[in-house]
Motif scaffolding. Structure first.
Motif, mmCIF file in Angstrom:
data_model
loop_
_atom_site.group_PDB
_atom_site.id
_atom_site.type_symbol
_atom_site.label_atom_id
_atom_site.label_comp_id
_atom_site.label_asym_id
_atom_site.label_seq_id
_atom_site.Cartn_x
_atom_site.Cartn_y
_atom_site.Cartn_z
ATOM 1 N N MET A 50 -9.263 -6.519 -0.438
ATOM 2 C CA MET A 50 -9.117 -5.206 -1.063
ATOM 3 C C MET A 50 -10.180 -4.309 -0.460
ATOM 4 O O MET A 50 -11.364 -4.632 -0.485
ATOM 5 C CB MET A 50 -9.305 -5.294 -2.577
ATOM 6 C CG MET A 50 -9.202 -3.958 -3.285
ATOM 7 S SD MET A 50 -7.539 -3.248 -3.290
ATOM 8 C CE MET A 50 -6.734 -4.320 -4.458
ATOM 9 N N ILE A 51 -9.740 -3.189 0.094
ATOM 10 C CA ILE A 51 -10.624 -2.262 0.801
ATOM 11 C C ILE A 51 -10.635 -0.932 0.061
ATOM 12 O O ILE A 51 -9.580 -0.394 -0.273
ATOM 13 C CB ILE A 51 -10.116 -2.057 2.242
ATOM 14 C CG1 ILE A 51 -10.116 -3.400 2.983
ATOM 15 C CG2 ILE A 51 -10.935 -1.027 2.976
ATOM 16 C CD1 ILE A 51 -9.357 -3.367 4.277
ATOM 17 N N SER A 52 -11.822 -0.388 -0.192
ATOM 18 C CA SER A 52 -11.949 0.918 -0.847
ATOM 19 C C SER A 52 -12.234 1.988 0.199
ATOM 20 O O SER A 52 -13.159 1.859 0.991
ATOM 21 C CB SER A 52 -13.093 0.905 -1.859
ATOM 22 O OG SER A 52 -12.807 0.007 -2.895
ATOM 23 N N ALA A 76 -13.981 -4.260 -1.145
ATOM 24 C CA ALA A 76 -14.180 -4.309 -2.593
ATOM 25 C C ALA A 76 -14.089 -5.738 -3.116
ATOM 26 O O ALA A 76 -14.845 -6.124 -4.013
ATOM 27 C CB ALA A 76 -13.153 -3.430 -3.296
ATOM 28 N N SER A 77 -13.156 -6.523 -2.558
ATOM 29 C CA SER A 77 -13.022 -7.911 -2.999
ATOM 30 C C SER A 77 -12.230 -8.706 -1.968
ATOM 31 O O SER A 77 -11.501 -8.133 -1.149
ATOM 32 C CB SER A 77 -12.317 -7.980 -4.362
ATOM 33 O OG SER A 77 -10.976 -7.527 -4.251
ATOM 34 N N CYS A 105 -14.404 2.320 5.468
ATOM 35 C CA CYS A 105 -14.165 1.778 4.138
ATOM 36 C C CYS A 105 -15.210 0.729 3.800
ATOM 37 O O CYS A 105 -16.073 0.413 4.603
ATOM 38 C CB CYS A 105 -12.771 1.173 4.082
ATOM 39 S SG CYS A 105 -12.509 -0.092 5.339
ATOM 40 N N ASN A 140 0.829 -1.197 0.000
ATOM 41 C CA ASN A 140 0.000 0.000 0.000
ATOM 42 C C ASN A 140 0.869 1.253 0.000
ATOM 43 O O ASN A 140 1.658 1.463 0.905
ATOM 44 C CB ASN A 140 -0.909 -0.017 1.242
ATOM 45 C CG ASN A 140 -1.811 -1.230 1.264
ATOM 46 O OD1 ASN A 140 -2.596 -1.445 0.359
ATOM 47 N ND2 ASN A 140 -1.672 -2.049 2.294
ATOM 48 N N VAL A 178 -4.859 -2.801 0.607
ATOM 49 C CA VAL A 178 -4.914 -4.250 0.623
ATOM 50 C C VAL A 178 -4.520 -4.724 2.014
ATOM 51 O O VAL A 178 -3.532 -4.259 2.586
ATOM 52 C CB VAL A 178 -3.958 -4.856 -0.427
ATOM 53 C CG1 VAL A 178 -3.923 -6.373 -0.311
ATOM 54 C CG2 VAL A 178 -4.373 -4.436 -1.821
ATOM 55 N N GLU A 222 -9.095 5.830 -2.910
ATOM 56 C CA GLU A 222 -7.906 5.064 -2.561
ATOM 57 C C GLU A 222 -8.298 3.646 -2.196
ATOM 58 O O GLU A 222 -9.409 3.390 -1.747
ATOM 59 C CB GLU A 222 -7.153 5.665 -1.360
ATOM 60 C CG GLU A 222 -6.600 7.037 -1.584
ATOM 61 C CD GLU A 222 -7.500 8.100 -0.973
ATOM 62 O OE1 GLU A 222 -8.694 7.852 -0.797
ATOM 63 O OE2 GLU A 222 -6.996 9.186 -0.696
ATOM 64 N N SER A 223 -7.372 2.732 -2.374
ATOM 65 C CA SER A 223 -7.582 1.346 -1.975
ATOM 66 C C SER A 223 -6.440 0.910 -1.086
ATOM 67 O O SER A 223 -5.302 1.366 -1.239
ATOM 68 C CB SER A 223 -7.631 0.434 -3.200
ATOM 69 O OG SER A 223 -8.771 0.706 -3.961
#
Length: 119
Positions: free
Chosen positions: A98-100, A86-87, A83, A7, A108, A105-106
């Motif tokens: 995976m965090i949005s 996301a996946s 957040c 990140n 991991v 911004e993302s």
């Protein structure tokens, strides 16, 4: 910049709270979230940090803790960012989450697959 930190968050220094040994440096990310880093006073000087200076915050995926619920969890970590997941890429032992963040911004996170199931 080559680094093992997955990140890499771009932002700007907003506040520096200086202590005898370490400083807390608040970094405003592009979406408005604030990330606080703790670094040594010699590093503050070497990096010539000051409010408004553009910086990159590095955060290893294995250092990211993930929690759920509306209430902030009671932990010693000062950084708690709202957040959305996301996946999730599941693995036999660890999984990648995976965090949005607000603003695009993302981040991991690498957490145990058991934790993914319990959350």
């Amino acid at each position: 910049m080559k680094t093992s930190a997955r990140n890499q968050l771009i932002g700007a220094v907003s506040v520096i709270r200086r202590g005898a040994v370490n400083a807390e440096v608040d970094v405003i990310l592009k979406g408005g979230a604030i990330l606080t880093a703790q670094i040594t006073m010699p590093s503050v000087a070497a990096l010539e940090l000051a409010p408004g200076k553009a910086v990159v915050a590095l955060l290893k995926a294995s250092w990211v803790m993930v929690g759920v619920g509306e209430e902030a969890p009671k932990v010693s970590s000062g950084n708690r960012l709202r957040c959305v997941v996301a996946s999730v890429t599941p693995g036999p032992v660890n999984s990648e989450v995976m965090i949005s963040l607000v603003g695009g911004e993302s981040i991991v996170a690498t957490i145990s697959s058991e934790s993914v199931e319990s959350l």
